[in-house]
Write a protein that holds these residues in place. Structure first.
Motif, PDB file in Angstrom:
ATOM      1  N   ARG A 225       0.961  -1.276   0.104  1.00 24.14           N
ATOM      2  CA  ARG A 225       0.054  -0.032  -0.063  1.00 24.14           C
ATOM      3  C   ARG A 225       0.922   1.331   0.046  1.00 24.14           C
ATOM      4  NH1 ARG A 225      -4.056  -2.251   4.695  1.00 24.14           N
ATOM      5  NH2 ARG A 225      -5.885  -3.161   3.263  1.00 24.14           N
ATOM      6  N   GLY A 226       2.019   1.198   1.050  1.00 25.07           N
ATOM      7  CA  GLY A 226       2.913   2.579   0.776  1.00 25.07           C
ATOM      8  C   GLY A 226       3.627   2.744  -0.466  1.00 25.07           C
ATOM      9  N   ASN A 227       3.608   1.591  -1.277  1.00 31.83           N
ATOM     10  CA  ASN A 227       4.281   2.014  -2.797  1.00 31.83           C
ATOM     11  C   ASN A 227       3.256   3.008  -3.503  1.00 31.83           C
ATOM     12  OD1 ASN A 227       6.723   0.163  -3.874  1.00 31.83           O
ATOM     13  ND2 ASN A 227       6.060  -0.503  -2.101  1.00 31.83           N
ATOM     14  N   TYR A 228       1.884   2.721  -3.328  1.00 34.54           N
ATOM     15  CA  TYR A 228       0.800   3.690  -4.204  1.00 34.54           C
ATOM     16  C   TYR A 228       0.778   4.827  -3.323  1.00 34.54           C
ATOM     17  CZ  TYR A 228      -0.408  -0.769  -6.531  1.00 34.54           C
ATOM     18  OH  TYR A 228      -0.437  -1.904  -7.199  1.00 34.54           O
ATOM     19  N   LYS A 229       0.857   4.814  -1.998  1.00 34.39           N
ATOM     20  CA  LYS A 229       0.910   6.114  -1.406  1.00 34.39           C
ATOM     21  C   LYS A 229       2.022   6.986  -1.600  1.00 34.39           C
ATOM     22  CE  LYS A 229      -0.603   3.990   2.385  1.00 34.39           C
ATOM     23  NZ  LYS A 229      -0.925   3.660   3.797  1.00 34.39           N
ATOM     24  N   TYR A 230       3.274   6.399  -1.948  1.00 34.71           N
ATOM     25  CA  TYR A 230       4.262   7.201  -2.091  1.00 34.71           C
ATOM     26  C   TYR A 230       4.025   7.915  -3.443  1.00 34.71           C
ATOM     27  CZ  TYR A 230       9.119   8.258  -3.327  1.00 34.71           C
ATOM     28  OH  TYR A 230      10.137   9.257  -3.531  1.00 34.71           O
ATOM     29  N   ASN A 231       3.673   7.238  -4.544  1.00 35.38           N
ATOM     30  CA  ASN A 231       3.484   7.819  -5.848  1.00 35.38           C
ATOM     31  C   ASN A 231       2.650   9.195  -5.672  1.00 35.38           C
ATOM     32  OD1 ASN A 231       5.379   5.881  -6.665  1.00 35.38           O
ATOM     33  ND2 ASN A 231       3.852   4.998  -7.883  1.00 35.38           N
ATOM     34  N   LEU A 232       1.504   9.094  -5.002  1.00 35.31           N
ATOM     35  CA  LEU A 232       0.610  10.034  -5.209  1.00 35.31           C
ATOM     36  C   LEU A 232       0.882  11.086  -3.951  1.00 35.31           C
ATOM     37  CD1 LEU A 232      -2.519   7.513  -4.511  1.00 35.31           C
ATOM     38  CD2 LEU A 232      -2.253   9.019  -6.438  1.00 35.31           C
ATOM     39  N   LEU A 233       2.159  11.005  -3.456  1.00 37.85           N
ATOM     40  CA  LEU A 233       2.585  12.321  -3.031  1.00 37.85           C
ATOM     41  C   LEU A 233       2.962  13.426  -4.157  1.00 37.85           C
ATOM     42  CD1 LEU A 233       5.233  10.745  -0.360  1.00 37.85           C
ATOM     43  CD2 LEU A 233       2.765  11.903   0.128  1.00 37.85           C
ATOM     44  N   ASP A 234       3.208  12.899  -5.231  1.00 40.91           N
ATOM     45  CA  ASP A 234       3.749  13.695  -6.315  1.00 40.91           C
ATOM     46  C   ASP A 234       2.434  14.574  -6.947  1.00 40.91           C
ATOM     47  OD1 ASP A 234       5.687  14.637  -8.513  1.00 40.91           O
ATOM     48  OD2 ASP A 234       4.200  13.705  -9.821  1.00 40.91           O
ATOM     49  N   GLU A 235       2.898  16.017  -6.923  1.00 40.08           N
ATOM     50  CA  GLU A 235       1.426  16.737  -7.358  1.00 40.08           C
ATOM     51  C   GLU A 235       1.259  16.645  -8.712  1.00 40.08           C
ATOM     52  OE1 GLU A 235       4.280  20.878  -7.897  1.00 40.08           O
ATOM     53  OE2 GLU A 235       3.056  20.617  -6.219  1.00 40.08           O
ATOM     54  N   ASN A 236       2.420  16.267  -9.690  1.00 40.99           N
ATOM     55  CA  ASN A 236       1.916  16.094 -11.018  1.00 40.99           C
ATOM     56  C   ASN A 236       0.947  15.074 -11.232  1.00 40.99           C
ATOM     57  OD1 ASN A 236       3.993  18.105 -11.892  1.00 40.99           O
ATOM     58  ND2 ASN A 236       5.352  16.606 -11.020  1.00 40.99           N
ATOM     59  N   LEU A 237       1.340  13.720 -10.468  1.00 43.33           N
ATOM     60  CA  LEU A 237       0.153  12.617 -10.469  1.00 43.33           C
ATOM     61  C   LEU A 237      -1.069  12.771 -10.149  1.00 43.33           C
ATOM     62  CD1 LEU A 237      -0.246   9.779 -11.427  1.00 43.33           C
ATOM     63  CD2 LEU A 237       0.772   8.975  -9.027  1.00 43.33           C
ATOM     64  N   ARG A 238      -1.205  13.528  -8.744  1.00 40.26           N
ATOM     65  CA  ARG A 238      -2.478  13.931  -8.285  1.00 40.26           C
ATOM     66  C   ARG A 238      -3.306  14.816  -9.197  1.00 40.26           C
ATOM     67  NH1 ARG A 238       0.515  15.137  -3.861  1.00 40.26           N
ATOM     68  NH2 ARG A 238      -0.145  17.313  -3.793  1.00 40.26           N
ATOM     69  N   ALA A 239      -2.487  16.009  -9.764  1.00 45.97           N
ATOM     70  CA  ALA A 239      -3.546  16.953 -10.742  1.00 45.97           C
ATOM     71  C   ALA A 239      -3.783  16.183 -12.147  1.00 45.97           C
ATOM     72  CB  ALA A 239      -2.382  18.024 -11.192  1.00 45.97           C
ATOM     73  N   PHE A 240      -3.113  15.161 -12.685  1.00 47.21           N
ATOM     74  CA  PHE A 240      -3.401  14.180 -13.721  1.00 47.21           C
ATOM     75  C   PHE A 240      -4.567  13.294 -13.227  1.00 47.21           C
ATOM     76  CE2 PHE A 240      -2.971  10.680 -16.266  1.00 47.21           C
ATOM     77  CZ  PHE A 240      -2.976  11.050 -17.628  1.00 47.21           C
ATOM     78  N   ASN A 241      -4.608  12.951 -12.206  1.00 50.82           N
ATOM     79  CA  ASN A 241      -5.516  11.824 -11.931  1.00 50.82           C
ATOM     80  C   ASN A 241      -6.995  12.605 -11.614  1.00 50.82           C
ATOM     81  OD1 ASN A 241      -3.755   9.490 -11.812  1.00 50.82           O
ATOM     82  ND2 ASN A 241      -3.581   9.640  -9.596  1.00 50.82           N
ATOM     83  N   ALA A 242      -6.803  13.848 -11.130  1.00 51.79           N
ATOM     84  CA  ALA A 242      -8.139  14.528 -11.180  1.00 51.79           C
ATOM     85  C   ALA A 242      -8.598  15.041 -12.196  1.00 51.79           C
ATOM     86  CB  ALA A 242      -7.684  15.681 -10.091  1.00 51.79           C
ATOM     87  N   GLU A 243      -8.106  14.875 -13.359  1.00 59.59           N
ATOM     88  CA  GLU A 243      -8.651  15.368 -14.752  1.00 59.59           C
ATOM     89  C   GLU A 243      -8.861  14.159 -15.683  1.00 59.59           C
ATOM     90  OE1 GLU A 243      -9.520  18.367 -15.602  1.00 59.59           O
ATOM     91  OE2 GLU A 243      -9.447  19.135 -13.455  1.00 59.59           O
ATOM     92  N   VAL A 244      -8.008  13.443 -15.520  1.00 59.45           N
ATOM     93  CA  VAL A 244      -8.113  12.204 -16.767  1.00 59.45           C
ATOM     94  C   VAL A 244      -8.356  10.780 -16.203  1.00 59.45           C
ATOM     95  CG1 VAL A 244      -6.609  11.194 -18.452  1.00 59.45           C
ATOM     96  CG2 VAL A 244      -6.275  13.661 -17.837  1.00 59.45           C
ATOM     97  N   PRO A 245      -9.500  10.372 -16.649  1.00 58.55           N
ATOM     98  CA  PRO A 245      -9.400   9.021 -16.173  1.00 58.55           C
ATOM     99  C   PRO A 245      -8.532   7.722 -16.598  1.00 58.55           C
ATOM    100  CG  PRO A 245     -11.096   9.611 -17.776  1.00 58.55           C
ATOM    101  CD  PRO A 245     -10.172  10.790 -17.603  1.00 58.55           C
ATOM    102  N   MET A 246      -8.250   6.922 -15.850  1.00 52.70           N
ATOM    103  CA  MET A 246      -7.494   5.748 -16.232  1.00 52.70           C
ATOM    104  C   MET A 246      -7.961   4.398 -16.420  1.00 52.70           C
ATOM    105  SD  MET A 246      -4.050   4.664 -13.782  1.00 52.70           S
ATOM    106  CE  MET A 246      -4.894   4.553 -12.412  1.00 52.70           C
ATOM    107  N   PHE A 247      -7.501   3.931 -17.456  1.00 49.29           N
ATOM    108  CA  PHE A 247      -7.836   2.413 -17.652  1.00 49.29           C
ATOM    109  C   PHE A 247      -6.601   1.669 -17.145  1.00 49.29           C
ATOM    110  CE2 PHE A 247     -10.509   3.502 -21.506  1.00 49.29           C
ATOM    111  CZ  PHE A 247     -11.435   4.155 -20.780  1.00 49.29           C
ATOM    112  N   ALA A 248      -6.500   0.954 -16.100  1.00 49.09           N
ATOM    113  CA  ALA A 248      -5.559   0.532 -15.324  1.00 49.09           C
ATOM    114  C   ALA A 248      -5.321  -0.988 -15.694  1.00 49.09           C
ATOM    115  CB  ALA A 248      -5.333   0.685 -13.676  1.00 49.09           C
ATOM    116  N   GLN A 249      -4.101  -1.486 -15.732  1.00 49.77           N
ATOM    117  CA  GLN A 249      -3.606  -2.817 -15.989  1.00 49.77           C
ATOM    118  C   GLN A 249      -2.400  -3.023 -15.389  1.00 49.77           C
ATOM    119  OE1 GLN A 249      -2.731  -2.396 -20.530  1.00 49.77           O
ATOM    120  NE2 GLN A 249      -2.712  -4.362 -20.018  1.00 49.77           N
TER     121      GLN A 249
END
Length: 526
Positions: A225-249
């Motif tokens: 879980r901490g690996n995902y939370k680490y990435n989400l510390l990045d403001e670029n990723l959070r801004a992107f996620n808030a605007e663009v839907p993701m199809f995850a694999q």
């Protein structure tokens, strides 16, 4: 827990029962929550931003994470001012899911910008902060479509260096304003800790943000879980996620390098049913943090089809969960596979049933790049895992399925591969394109070797040079993603390979071919 609420309508008895059950679940956790005070610091917080995903013509997933037991409230509208509300929905954020919560919004209008706002309420019902996000539903008409894809985030120890702009490729992709994003896998590198500093070839120092959970190879559920939370510390990723839907694999590093269901375990070993406990913990964290729909057919299933209007169907496949053991394959080639029988049969059926002009197969590995862990093992006729790919490609030709394009990442460089039976050892298939992109934010490698089984030719490739060496840091600019544009009038697909600086490196226009399926009565081919 995910609860689907259709539009803004009166609560039925079933909805009341579901809501009552959720209330009791939260109330039972009262001893875990802090006593509520009126100060803002004591209100529930959104800790990792917002995400949306798996958007269709009339539905989408919305995801967020709280800092304590709480209930997520979502309101959504076609107007950014929220002066008209389409509907509202709620779901619990509880400790057993690390306070993550996701909701399937349904009954949405097609081809519309949807704005949503999220807040968490603690057990007393008093709300915390509100954050807003956005996605666009798929069209039902032939309007143009644009999307991006890539993979590989925070690999090889290259984490978030805020002084260098953090994970800049996400910011660049956001500047392209795509309809959606396909993440081809390696969202995290669970097997790659992030140190505080790394030396660069030019003598400078890369300085990472560090966290305890990301400072060691992941074994526990908290570390995954901490690996995902680490990435989400990045403001670029959070801004992107808030605007663009993701199809995850996913690919391998969500678990460990080159993992397969058999043979990938730590000291905790296997459960009574023979499944790896390590893989189970990794898969649980992945599904908790991804804005994915939950499969009704198979718990934890990753492969699925997302229909994005009459021009496009996306087939997200899983080349990890059903493969044979990576390191213990039989020499005679039997019992070796990459997709597995059930997934391969599903993919054939779904491709044959698709009415969309373009069928994008989003894979977590390329077909023709030589790698012991992947599909291609060297020149020659189809062997081992290649046999499933040969079977699939032959089916596509035999069934008259047109306009398939393969997209992937994994190789840490970008390339365009054209497969042609006239160049191939195995020739029972129609020509097709495969495009490779990435990394999003990880070490960059040099281009790999292609084999001639399916006749690939590298029409373009860019990665590290021999002088630069492999595992080049993100700050040197060789971070890549791809953009796909489908014109609503001509139906031409344009694929453009791009870098972190938003430069167009290479592009091709692909003309659609007419559908060759006679009446689409294809069951006999499957």
């Amino acid at each position: 827990m995910a609860i689907a609420i259709r539009g803004k309508r009166g609560l039925t008895r079933r909805h009341l029962l579901v809501r009552s059950a959720s209330t009791l679940a939260l109330a039972g956790l009262g001893s875990l929550a802090k006593p509520y005070l009126s100060r803002a610091a004591d209100r529930p917080r959104i800790t990792c931003g917002l995400q949306s995903g798996d958007v269709s013509t009339n539905s989408a997933m919305v995801w967020a994470r709280a800092d304590r037991p709480a209930r997520m409230r979502v309101e959504y509208s076609t107007r950014e001012r929220f002066d008209t509300i389409l509907g509202a929905a709620s779901a619990d954020a509880l400790p057993d899911r690390d306070f993550t919560s996701k909701i399937l919004l349904e009954g949405l209008p097609p081809g519309q910008d949807i704005f949503y706002r999220v807040r968490f309420e603690d057990i007393s019902g008093i709300p915390g902060e509100t954050q807003t996000g956005h996605f666009r539903t798929a069209p039902t008409d032939d309007r143009s479509i644009s999307f991006v894809w890539s993979g590989d985030t925070a690999g090889q120890g290259w984490g978030i260096d805020a002084s260098r702009g953090g994970m800049r490729t996400y910011r660049t992709m956001l500047e392209n304003r795509p309809d959606f994003f396909i993440h081809s896998g390696d969202h995290i590198y669970a097997d790659c800790p992030v140190p505080s500093e790394l030396k660069l070839p030019d003598g400078e120092v890369w300085r990472n943000i560090v966290t305890e959970e990301k400072s060691a190879v992941a074994h526990s559920l908290a570390q995954f879980r901490g690996n995902y939370k680490y990435n989400l510390l990045d403001e670029n990723l959070r801004a992107f996620n808030a605007e663009v839907p993701m199809f995850a694999q996913w690919d391998d590093h969500e678990v460990t390098n080159d993992w397969s269901p058999i043979g990938s375990a730590d000291e905790t070993g296997y459960s009574e049913d023979g499944t790896s406990r390590l893989v189970a913990r990794a898969a649980r964290a992945f599904h908790e943090f991804m804005p994915m729909r939950e499969s009704r057919e198979e718990a934890g299933r990753v492969y699925r089809r997302v229909s994005y209007g009459p021009l496009l169907d996306v087939f997200l496949i899983d080349m990890r969960s059903y493969r044979d053991s990576t390191w213990n394959r039989r020499d005679d080639g039997s019992d070796t596979f990459i997709l597995g029988k059930a997934q391969l049969a599903w993919l054939k059926r779904e491709l044959a049933a698709s009415d969309a002009t373009w069928k994008v197969i989003a894979a977590d590995l390329p077909i023709g790049l030589v790698s012991l862990d992947a599909i291609a093992l060297g020149d020659g006729p189809p062997e081992r895992r290649e046999q499933e790919i040969a079977d699939l490609l032959s089916f596509v030709k035999r069934a008259g399925v047109r306009n398939t394009v393969w997209l992937t990442a994994d190789m840490h460089y970008t390339a365009a591969h054209h497969y042609d039976p006239n160049r191939a050892v195995f020739s029972d298939f129609e020509p097709f394109w495969e495009f490779v992109s990435g990394p999003l934010h990880a070490g960059t490698w040099s281009p790999g070797e292609l084999d001639n089984t399916f006749g690939p030719k590298a029409m373009f490739q860019k990665g590290c040079s021999a002088e630069q060496g492999d595992n080049l840091a993100p700050c040197f600019g060789l971070q890549f993603f791809g953009r796909v544009d489908i014109d609503g009038r001509s139906e031409v697909m344009t694929v453009t390979l791009k870098d972190v600086g938003n430069r167009d490196l290479w592009s091709v226009d692909i003309e659609p071919r007419p559908d060759a399926r006679p009446g689409k009565l294809l069951a006999q081919h499957i």
